[in-house]
Design a protein around this motif. Structure first.
Motif, mmCIF file in Angstrom:
data_model
loop_
_atom_site.group_PDB
_atom_site.id
_atom_site.type_symbol
_atom_site.label_atom_id
_atom_site.label_comp_id
_atom_site.label_asym_id
_atom_site.label_seq_id
_atom_site.Cartn_x
_atom_site.Cartn_y
_atom_site.Cartn_z
ATOM 1 N N ARG A 94 24.294 -14.498 13.296
ATOM 2 C CA ARG A 94 24.033 -14.980 14.073
ATOM 3 C C ARG A 94 24.523 -15.992 15.056
ATOM 4 N NH1 ARG A 94 18.494 -12.287 14.090
ATOM 5 N NH2 ARG A 94 18.896 -13.486 12.025
ATOM 6 N N GLU A 95 24.514 -17.653 14.049
ATOM 7 C CA GLU A 95 24.802 -18.622 14.806
ATOM 8 C C GLU A 95 27.050 -18.344 15.360
ATOM 9 O OE1 GLU A 95 24.082 -21.847 11.898
ATOM 10 O OE2 GLU A 95 23.269 -20.398 10.705
ATOM 11 N N TRP A 96 26.757 -17.539 15.127
ATOM 12 C CA TRP A 96 28.278 -17.613 15.609
ATOM 13 C C TRP A 96 28.198 -16.905 16.750
ATOM 14 C CZ3 TRP A 96 31.126 -13.438 17.528
ATOM 15 C CH2 TRP A 96 32.571 -13.633 17.242
ATOM 16 N N GLU A 97 27.427 -16.246 17.011
ATOM 17 C CA GLU A 97 27.218 -14.781 18.227
ATOM 18 C C GLU A 97 26.477 -16.536 18.997
ATOM 19 O OE1 GLU A 97 27.635 -12.645 20.987
ATOM 20 O OE2 GLU A 97 28.115 -12.356 19.288
ATOM 21 N N ASP A 98 25.522 -17.122 19.296
ATOM 22 C CA ASP A 98 24.956 -18.354 19.492
ATOM 23 C C ASP A 98 25.660 -19.244 20.292
ATOM 24 O OD1 ASP A 98 22.717 -16.768 19.317
ATOM 25 O OD2 ASP A 98 21.860 -18.058 17.258
ATOM 26 N N ALA A 99 26.927 -19.369 19.400
ATOM 27 C CA ALA A 99 27.100 -20.520 19.085
ATOM 28 C C ALA A 99 28.998 -19.874 20.737
ATOM 29 C CB ALA A 99 28.348 -21.242 18.253
ATOM 30 N N GLY A 100 28.694 -18.727 21.239
ATOM 31 C CA GLY A 100 29.886 -18.630 21.859
ATOM 32 C C GLY A 100 31.119 -18.095 21.337
ATOM 33 N N PHE A 101 31.392 -18.075 20.251
ATOM 34 C CA PHE A 101 32.779 -17.703 19.994
ATOM 35 C C PHE A 101 33.370 -16.379 20.532
ATOM 36 C CE2 PHE A 101 31.688 -21.526 17.134
ATOM 37 C CZ PHE A 101 32.147 -21.722 17.594
ATOM 38 N N ARG A 102 32.309 -15.270 20.801
ATOM 39 C CA ARG A 102 33.565 -14.014 21.117
ATOM 40 C C ARG A 102 34.132 -14.471 22.111
ATOM 41 N NH1 ARG A 102 31.608 -9.855 19.513
ATOM 42 N NH2 ARG A 102 29.637 -9.822 19.071
ATOM 43 N N ASP A 103 34.253 -15.028 23.177
ATOM 44 C CA ASP A 103 35.170 -15.288 24.177
ATOM 45 C C ASP A 103 36.424 -15.814 23.861
ATOM 46 O OD1 ASP A 103 33.209 -14.247 26.422
ATOM 47 O OD2 ASP A 103 32.723 -16.052 26.851
ATOM 48 N N VAL A 104 35.983 -17.144 23.104
ATOM 49 C CA VAL A 104 37.406 -17.479 22.203
ATOM 50 C C VAL A 104 38.539 -16.650 21.296
ATOM 51 C CG1 VAL A 104 38.242 -19.203 20.408
ATOM 52 C CG2 VAL A 104 36.431 -19.338 22.115
ATOM 53 N N PHE A 105 36.836 -15.910 20.431
ATOM 54 C CA PHE A 105 38.356 -14.893 19.733
ATOM 55 C C PHE A 105 39.149 -13.893 20.213
ATOM 56 C CE2 PHE A 105 36.045 -17.182 16.572
ATOM 57 C CZ PHE A 105 36.841 -17.241 15.513
ATOM 58 N N ALA A 106 38.429 -13.472 21.777
ATOM 59 C CA ALA A 106 38.606 -12.747 22.775
ATOM 60 C C ALA A 106 40.665 -12.851 23.486
ATOM 61 C CB ALA A 106 38.243 -11.999 23.688
ATOM 62 N N ALA A 107 40.449 -14.382 23.557
ATOM 63 C CA ALA A 107 41.308 -14.707 24.083
ATOM 64 C C ALA A 107 42.603 -14.862 23.381
ATOM 65 C CB ALA A 107 41.189 -16.302 24.825
ATOM 66 N N PRO A 108 43.853 -14.945 24.112
ATOM 67 C CA PRO A 108 45.258 -14.929 23.538
ATOM 68 C C PRO A 108 45.099 -16.190 22.465
ATOM 69 C CG PRO A 108 45.183 -15.016 25.779
ATOM 70 C CD PRO A 108 43.512 -14.992 25.606
ATOM 71 N N GLY A 109 46.244 -16.414 21.800
ATOM 72 C CA GLY A 109 46.077 -17.290 20.738
ATOM 73 C C GLY A 109 45.652 -17.395 19.318
ATOM 74 N N LEU A 110 46.294 -18.689 18.248
ATOM 75 C CA LEU A 110 46.392 -18.496 16.882
ATOM 76 C C LEU A 110 44.422 -18.647 16.728
ATOM 77 C CD1 LEU A 110 47.198 -18.939 14.209
ATOM 78 C CD2 LEU A 110 48.006 -21.166 14.554
ATOM 79 N N LYS A 111 43.971 -18.467 16.258
ATOM 80 C CA LYS A 111 42.317 -18.783 15.189
ATOM 81 C C LYS A 111 42.678 -18.605 14.023
ATOM 82 C CE LYS A 111 41.435 -16.699 18.940
ATOM 83 N NZ LYS A 111 42.345 -15.892 20.031
ATOM 84 N N LEU A 112 42.345 -19.875 13.538
ATOM 85 C CA LEU A 112 42.325 -20.344 11.754
ATOM 86 C C LEU A 112 40.762 -20.170 11.373
ATOM 87 C CD1 LEU A 112 45.126 -22.612 12.399
ATOM 88 C CD2 LEU A 112 45.448 -20.530 10.752
ATOM 89 N N VAL A 113 40.044 -19.895 10.385
ATOM 90 C CA VAL A 113 38.540 -19.620 9.749
ATOM 91 C C VAL A 113 38.695 -20.004 8.770
ATOM 92 C CG1 VAL A 113 37.068 -18.662 9.997
ATOM 93 C CG2 VAL A 113 38.499 -17.806 11.689
ATOM 94 N N GLU A 114 38.246 -20.806 8.772
ATOM 95 C CA GLU A 114 37.322 -21.207 7.432
ATOM 96 C C GLU A 114 35.742 -20.346 7.601
ATOM 97 O OE1 GLU A 114 38.144 -24.665 5.087
ATOM 98 O OE2 GLU A 114 40.070 -25.434 7.602
ATOM 99 N N TRP A 115 35.931 -20.078 5.979
ATOM 100 C CA TRP A 115 34.591 -19.833 5.487
ATOM 101 C C TRP A 115 34.161 -18.346 6.593
ATOM 102 C CZ3 TRP A 115 32.944 -21.290 1.270
ATOM 103 C CH2 TRP A 115 33.179 -22.557 0.671
ATOM 104 N N ALA A 116 34.997 -17.689 6.523
ATOM 105 C CA ALA A 116 34.566 -16.736 7.199
ATOM 106 C C ALA A 116 33.762 -15.381 7.180
ATOM 107 C CB ALA A 116 35.648 -15.709 7.745
ATOM 108 N N GLU A 117 33.254 -16.028 6.511
ATOM 109 C CA GLU A 117 32.323 -14.883 5.710
ATOM 110 C C GLU A 117 30.885 -15.186 6.208
ATOM 111 O OE1 GLU A 117 32.640 -18.078 1.884
ATOM 112 O OE2 GLU A 117 33.841 -16.687 3.435
ATOM 113 N N ARG A 118 30.578 -16.559 6.193
ATOM 114 C CA ARG A 118 29.694 -16.667 6.960
ATOM 115 C C ARG A 118 29.247 -16.308 8.290
ATOM 116 N NH1 ARG A 118 27.265 -21.682 3.771
ATOM 117 N NH2 ARG A 118 28.278 -21.741 1.958
#
Length: 157
Positions: A94-118
């Motif tokens: 839920r820290e992902w949600e609390d950080a407000g990343f939903r908008d970033v992931f919905a935007a166009p562009g390249l996303k590189l994610v380490e430790w995605a399982e967290r």
């Protein structure tokens, strides 16, 4: 539940130059412009090193630092927005949600994610999952799994 794997490829990187060469080839693929790439592997496997090579191949200049403490580092590259995430320090997805990343992931562009399982269950399906493993001789084995049509395009020769 995991997304279906559409295609898998295995690579052997005997040294960092092989990692850089793969990053250079990947940077030339149009499908990368809006891709989500998950990087998995233990500490020291080369996830951040790969990201640095990829961002350099895409035109990044200046220092490219690990986002372990900042969680996210944005990059404005020539004709491309990119974000490098590291969720290593997350204790709860839920820290992902609390950080407000939903908008970033919905935007166009390249996303590189380490430790995605967290951030399990909250991230969109990765186009490409890269699993890096360290061999006893310090070389790397890399398993690439395409989960979308864009991921398959990234694996195309």
């Amino acid at each position: 539940m995991h997304p279906p794997i559409l295609e898998t490829r295995r690579l052997h990187w005997p040294d960092e130059a092989a990692c850089a060469g793969f990053a250079q080839g990947l940077a030339a693929k149009p499908a990368l412009r809006n891709a989500l790439i998950e990087l998995q592997g233990p500490l020291g496997a080369g996830k951040t090193t790969f990201v640095r090579h990829l961002l350099r191949a895409l035109g990044a200049s200046g220092r490219i630092k690990s986002p372990t403490y900042a969680v996210m580092e944005p990059y404005e590259l020539p004709g491309l927005a990119a974000w490098h995430f590291d969720f290593y320090r997350f204790d709860d997805p839920r820290e992902w949600e609390d950080a407000g990343f939903r908008d970033v992931f919905a935007a166009p562009g390249l996303k590189l994610v380490e430790w995605a399982e967290r951030a399990a269950g909250l991230l969109p399906v990765a186009d490409l999952r890269m699993e890096l493993a360290i061999r006893d001789d310090n070389q790397r084995e890399v398993k690439l799994s395409a989960n979308t049509a864009a991921g398959v395009a990234l694996l195309a020769p």
